[in-house]
Structure formats: structure tokens, C-alpha cells
Design an enzyme around this catalytic site. Structure first.
Site, PDB file in Angstrom:
ATOM      1  CD  GLU A 155      -2.038   2.075  -3.608  1.00  0.00           C
ATOM      2  OE1 GLU A 155      -3.352   2.410  -3.580  1.00  0.00           O
ATOM      3  OE2 GLU A 155      -1.613   2.071  -2.181  1.00  0.00           O
ATOM      4  CG  ASP A 185      -1.725   1.211   1.356  1.00  0.00           C
ATOM      5  OD1 ASP A 185      -2.739   1.392   0.484  1.00  0.00           O
ATOM      6  OD2 ASP A 185      -1.509   1.852   2.353  1.00  0.00           O
TER       7      ASP A 185
END
Length: 736
Positions: A380, A344
Site C-alpha cells: 500500500e 499496510d
């Protein structure tokens, strides 16, 4: 009772049971004294002083401590926020290396290190009764027979899912297992994943996370889980078997069951920040253990650098924070048998000082690590800091969520004017983003939807977000969604609108599964899942976000499974090298490996890429032009395909190319359902591509796809179950 304590060892960090007793080790450079706190089931506390210190690691061995023991720490030292020091022994602290966590945080004054309304003050309320505790676990588990699938990227199909949302309403999962790791391991769930050809289950955060007080005050919760407190502990709320360490064994059993079905497990991990928030956040763990070592601080050290939008950023430039991160990754691979990670806001980890640096220490550590470097690594590739959007800029061994793929494909299918070359590049693996760094098409993790944003059904049903239930006056969530409601906002009884919406969902899924790169399906998209226009369901642990299996769009499931079988059986759609446009032999003719077609069947000229006929794209795929070899050194070949994409609002007449490309064709996929009769179409035939439709034509009597020895045995088993490619279902019956 009083526990005997021996010197123990400074390594490994955390609580380690060796079959007889437990070694405890905690890093803190600034501490003056460290107390290990042991709790009984009634909350009774015994404090044991750790007197041994090696290289700032406080440690001791307790021969009487067994698995199931609850524990925490009290760390003594200076309280000087302006110097970045926030020690306070009145705050019970969770071990950053705790392998399991028990209890819930009871919000109030006690977990905070300052008096409410006075951020620079010191609060000395004891937080033990309000805090979660670490749990000593039994590290032993019967992994015998577990076989890591190790599916090559080119054969990978990822399914992003939430542990609870996927299973909590599944009618075939026993009620006591719904919403848990055991629920995911249930045969009914695994059968659905296998039917879709899923080879990797990407789980949204399962590290122990916190429901913060702001959400709880609103009657909401941190449903997504991007609020990590424990980087080694599987979230106890997803366990069907209790909190006293059993969640670890239940998670392992889930992994073993998925592996047995040939499905890898990828974890969505949040190493960019923690649940302790900014300077107004609670003192739960690392803030009170060694604030300066674990967090990025501003020049005025009372405040935290925030590249994540959550209040703090983990200090990936600190050796001790980096050790925590790498130890956590290795633990989940070696002890929990997971197969990869999706990071993330990965750009935050690449910030060496201020700018994003693809050669940062974190990437160097991953590159040389013999364990972590060998699993799937997905970035990401953005954060909220300056210069944080880094799609295409991660190191060679990494793959990336391709946000440009998402945006381009959404724009194409809603008929937005755009350069055809952009769409063509996304279909063929985004060479413009990845080839320069020596990467291949599989570096692109392609997706149209994900947990963050509209579901697929909502993408074609809403033009505006509807996040009122989040309690932020609909100001949260993305406002530019590139969505199209087909003329009506939300649910409608207009069957014509529903048919258009159903077709558009098929267009997106077929485009995703037939593009070069690695497809990622967001859980429930194949089932027609809706969040009723909420595009930011992070706080909605309720029917808004849970999959409603009883109302599943079964024709859409069948369609998705059929297209997934087509991809799985044909290496043309999952190449591991980029197209190069150079000619290859094809029936004594030299035809390029990919040919872009005009509506009249002739190849596109350079000027055509900027012409106005551009809501139609025709792509000829040469099955002899794959230019790859299997593990035995044999050439990989396939039949030829033609794929047409018509994103316009009107039908378009096209002419099939001449015999050099193939003499006869049959329809393999038709999202409009108009040509799913199985009939053959000779070269030069005129066909009509319906408005907003995708058509896949497969060469008749072409060579059979060559055996691909790199496909895992479990994947070949799935191929055997998919006996032949079903003609495109008449999915117009699916009215959403």
C-alpha cells in the site's frame, strides 16, 4: 509448582517447544532483570528468573513446559520517559514472538504505565489479571500433500476479504464455523471463490489485534484489525476451536484447504505500528520490553513519531525491530504456508530517517532474503507522513495497490472530464508508473473499491458518506469519494435508477477484470454488498459490514463470473508485458498490438487524445501481438478483441473497423444487455453503444487461444470447468 530451568538458547526468539520442553528467549537491551511468568487456567502465576543473557537476549529452557502453557514477561529497568525508557515490572508484557495469544484485555487503569490525567507519572498497578497471555504452541502440523499454487501474477485474481465478514452470515456454513478460519475453509465458500476465478484470497489483518478502550467505551470494536499486538499469532477471535493454541492449527488447515482448491493466501500485514499507541497508550508489550529499540521516538523521547495516524511508528531503522519484522514474515511463509503479503502503509517501512527511501534497509533485507523475496509482495504505497504518497516508486520486485487506477476509473465512469490518455494508461497496465523501474503491467494491483471506502454498490448509490454510527459526527472517512448516486441518495424504489446503478456496477467490474495488471475484487462487490453509505466501517463488527448472502445479487454474480472466465481463457487480457504500439503481422497486414479507435472505426490521431469526443474509448487488442512465450518457448497468441467504453449520458453510434482487424465479430460482454443475442457483426457495421455501457467484441473464427503452460494445473482445472465463454447475461434484470 516450581519449574526447573536450564540455560537454554538465545535463538530462536520466542517460546519454542521441541517435543520435550520449551525454550524461552526475549530481546531487551535496556533491561536489568527479566522474569518469565507462567500462568495456570485459574490465573495463578509463577515467576521464573531468566539469568542467561547473550547479546541482550534473555533466555532459559524449561523441560517441563508443554504446549498450551500460558505465559508473559515482567521486565525490570529504569522508568524515565524523557529518556525513552518505560520499564515497569508491574505490567505483564506479551512476548512479541508469541505464536498464539489467549484472553482479552480488560481496560481500566492497570494496563497503563501512568496515572490517568498525569502522563509523566508512574502507575504500579499490577496488570496481569487484565492482560492477554502468550501460549506455547505445538509447532508440528501435517502438511503432507500441501502444494503451494504459485500462480503467476499475470494469471492472478485477488479477492480481498475479512475472515468474519465473509462467512458470519453464510447460510451454508455451519453456525459454529461462521466468522472463523474454518468457515473460510468450508466448501461453500471455496466454491464461490472458485466460481469467480479467484486465485488469491487476501485476508484483512489476522495477526492478533486489540479492541482499544476508546472504541469499547462507545460500544464499538476494532473490526478491521489494523491494531496489531502479536505479529506471529493468528487472531484468536477468528478461531472456532478455542484459544489455547488451537487457532494456529485451524489457520493452517484453512491454508491447506485453499491450496487444495488452487487458491493462494495473502495476508494484509500491519508492520508500521502497534496497538500500544502514543505516549498516552497502554503498556502491553514492546513499550515495556525495549521502547527505544522498537519505536521511532521524537527528540523529546517521551513522544512517538507518528507516520501512520495511529500514535506510533515501528522503528524500521532499528536492527532488532527489523529482525522482528523479517522473522515474522519468514514464520508465516515457512510455518504457516502463506503465499504473500500486502503491507499496510508500506511507505512507513521505507522511511530510513525522515524521507521515504526506496533503498531503505527494510527493502534491502527483503531483496536478499531467500524466503520472503520469493512470495508475492504488495505495497500500500502511501502513509500519512510528508511525501508518503509513493505510487509507482517501490522497488522492482514489488507490486502496488494502484490508487491512481481507482481514481481514474471512478472518474471516467461518472463522466468527469479528464484526459483520455490517463484512462488509456490505467487500462493498459500504467506503464507511466512502472515501466521506468523495469517492472511489468502486473506491478499494478488494480482496484475500484477496497475495505477502506464505499462498497461497489454504495459507490453508485451515495454521493456523500454516512458514517454517523462510528460516533465521530460523520467527520471520519474520505469525503472525496468520486461516487455518483444516480440522482437519489441511498436506496430507492425508482426502477430506472436501480437499473442504472446495476449497469454501473457491471461497468466497474468488467473494466477491472479486463484491464492489464492484477485485478482485486473487494469481498461482496459481486454480491451487491452495501454498508448503507458508511465508507469507514473499521469499527462496525455487525450487519453493517458483514456480507448478507441471503440478499445476494445473483445476476451480478453470474455476470462477474462470466467476465472472469473471459479473462482467464484469453491471454490478451492478462499480458505480462506492456503494449508498445509497434505493428505485428495480422492476416498479411501489419497492425499494432493495440489500436485506439475513433467512433468511425479509424485509428485515433495524436490530436484526438485532447479532442472533445472523449467519453467514448475504443480499444482494439491484437491477439497476434502478445509477444510472449510459454514455458516451452512457443508463442502465446489469441483472438482479436475490441472493447468500447461509453461513460457518457447518451448512446453513441460507432462503426466497427475494417476487415484488416477482423471480418466478423460477436458480442462477448455487454453491460447494457442490449446485444447479448449471440449474433455476428461484420466489419464496417454500425452499432450503438448505450449510455454508461461497456461492450466487448470478440473476433469470430479467429485462432484459438494458445496453451499457456505457466498456468498452474489447478487454474487449468478451473478453465476446464468454464467450458466456453457465455454471452453477456441480460443483467439489466439485476436491479440492485
Amino acid at each position: 509448582m516450581s519449574h526447573e530451568i536450564w540455560p537454554g538458547s538465545a535463538y530462536p526468539l520466542g517460546a519454542t517447544f521441541d517435543g520435550q520442553g520449551t525454550n524461552f528467549a526475549l530481546f531487551s537491551e535496556g533491561a536489568e532483570k527479566v522474569e518469565l511468568c507462567l500462568f495456570d487456567d485459574d490465573g495463578g502465576e509463577e515467576r521464573v528468573m531468566l539469568t542467561e543473557v547473550d547479546a541482550f537476549v534473555w533466555h532459559g529452557y524449561l523441560p517441563s513446559v508443554q504446549p498450551g502453557q500460558l505465559y508473559g514477561y515482567r521486565v525490570h529497568g529504569p522508568f524515565a520517559p524523557e529518556e525513552g525508557k518505560r520499564f515497569n515490572p508491574n505490567k505483564l508484557l506479551l512476548d512479541p514472538y508469541a505464536k498464539a495469544v489467549s484472553g482479552r484485555i480488560e481496560w481500566g487503569q492497570a494496563p497503563f504505565g501512568y496515572d490517568f490525567g498525569e502522563p509523566d507519572s508512574r502507575n504500579d498497578d499490577d496488570s496481569a489479571a487484565s492482560m492477554v497471555k502468550g501460549v506455547v504452541i505445538n509447532p508440528f502440523f501435517e502438511w503432507a500433500g500441501d502444494r503451494l499454487p504459485k500462480t503467476p501474477y499475470a494469471q492472478t485474481v485477488i479477492y480481498e476479504a475479512h475472515v468474519k465478514g465473509l462467512t458470519v452470515r453464510h447460510p451454508d456454513v455451519p453456525e459454529e464455523l461462521r466468522g472463523t478460519y474454518a468457515g473460510i475453509a468450508h466448501p461453500a465458500v471455496i466454491e464461490h471463490l472458485t466460481r469467480l476465478g479467484v486465485t488469491a484470497l487476501e485476508l484483512m489483518p489476522v495477526h492478533q489485534f486489540v479492541d482499544d478502550s476508546v472504541l469499547e467505551d462507545k460500544g464499538l470494536s476494532n473490526y478491521w484489525g489494523y491494531n496489531t499486538l502479536g505479529f506471529f499469532a493468528p487472531h484468536s477471535g477468528y478461531s472456532s476451536s478455542g484459544e489455547h493454541g488451537q487457532q494456529v492449527q485451524e489457520f493452517r488447515a484453512m491454508v491447506r484447504a485453499l491450496h487444495a482448491a488452487g487458491i493462494e493466501v495473502i495476508l494484509d500485514v500491519v508492520y508500521n505500528h502497534t496497538a500500544e499507541g502514543n505516549h498516552l497508550g497502554p503498556t502491553l508489550s514492546m513499550r515495556g520490553i525495549d521502547n527505544e529499540a522498537y519505536y521511532r521516538l521524537e527528540k523529546d523521547k517521551r513522544y512517538y513519531t507518528d507516520y501512520t495516524g495511529t500514535g506510533n511508528s515501528l522503528n524500521a531503522g532499528s536492527p532488532h525491530a527489523l529482525q522482528l519484522l523479517m522473522d515474522s514474515l519468514r514464520y508465516w511463509v515457512t510455518e504457516m504456508h502463506v503465499d504473500g503479503f500486502r503491507f499496510d502503509l508500506a511507505s512507513t517501512l521505507a522511511r530510513e530517517f525522515y524521507d521515504v527511501d526506496r533503498l531503505s534497509t527494510f527493502f534491502e533485507l527483503v531483496q536478499q532474503d531467500p524466503v520472503v523475496s520469493q512470495v508475492k509482495l504488495i505495497a500500500e504505497p502511501w502513509d500519512v507522513g510528508p511525501g508518503g504518497y509513493q505510487v509507482g516508486n517501490f522497488p522492482p520486485q514489488w507490486t502496488e495497490w494502484n490508487g491512481k487506477y481507482r481514481d481514474t476509473v471512478r472518474d471516467f465512469w461518472r463522466g468527469e472530464p479528464q484526459a483520455l490518455g490517463e484512462f488509456a494508461s490505467r487500462l493498459t497496465g500504467s506503464a507511466d508508473l512502472y515501466e521506468h523501474s523495469g517492472r511489468r503491467p502486473v506491478a499494478s494491483i488494480n482496484f475500484v473499491t477496497a475495505h477502506d471506502g464505499f462498497t461497489l454498490r454504495d459507490l453508485v448509490s451515495y454521493s456523500e458518506k454516512h458514517n454517523e454510527a462510528n460516533g465521530e459526527d460523520n467527520n471520519d472517512g474520505e469525503s472525496h469519494n468520486r461516487s455518483d448516486n444516480m440522482g437519489v441518495e441511498g436506496p430507492t424504489d425508482d426502477e430506472a435508477v436501480n437499473r442504472r446503478r446495476a449497469r454501473q456496477q457491471r461497468n466497474f467490474l468488467a473494466t477491472l477484470l479486463l484491464s492489464q495488471g492484477v485485478p482485486m475484487i473487494s469481498h461482496g462487490d459481486e454480491l451487491g454488498r452495501t454498508q448503507r453509505g458508511n465508507n469507514n466501517g473499521y469499527a462496525q463488527d455487525n450487519e453493517t459490514t458483514w456480507i448478507d448472502w441471503d440478499s445476494a445479487d445473483l445476476p451480478l454474480v453470474e455476470f462477474t463470473a462470466a467476465v472472469a472466465r473471459l479473462r482467464r481463457r484469453h491471454p490478451t487480457f492478462r499480458r505480462s508485458r506492456f503494449f508498445n504500439g509497434r505493428p505485428v503481422e495480422l492476416d498479411d497486414e501489419r497492425i499494432a498490438d493495440v489500436v485506439w479507435l475513433r467512433p468511425d472505426g479509424s485509428p485515433m490521431a495524436p490530436a484526438d487524445w485532447d479532442s472533445g469526443f472523449g467519453l467514448l474509448v475504443g480499444m482494439f487488442l491484437n491477439g497476434q501481438g502478445i509477444r510472449e512465450k510459454d514455458l516451452r518457448g512457443r508463442a502465446v497468441t489469441d483472438v482479436n478483441f475490441i472493447v468500447y467504453f461509453n461513460s457518457g449520458d447518451e448512446p453513441v453510434d460507432i462503426v466497427l473497423p475494417d476487415e484488416r482487424h477482423g471480418e466478423h465479430w460477436h458480442v462477448a460482454v455487454d453491460t447494457a444487455g442490449e446485444m447479448a443475442d449471440g449474433s455476428d457483426h461484420p466489419a464496417g457495421t454500425q452499432l450503438t453503444i448505450e449510455a454508461k455501457a461497456l461492450l466487448v467484441l470478440q473476433e469470430v473464427d479467429g485462432p484459438e487461444p494458445s496453451t499457456d503452460d505457466s498456468v498452474d494445473a489447478s487454474l487449468r482445472m478451473q478453465n476446464d470447468q468454464a467450458d466456453g465463454v457465455a454471452p453477456a447475461p441480460r443483467a439489466e434484470q439485476a436491479t440492485s
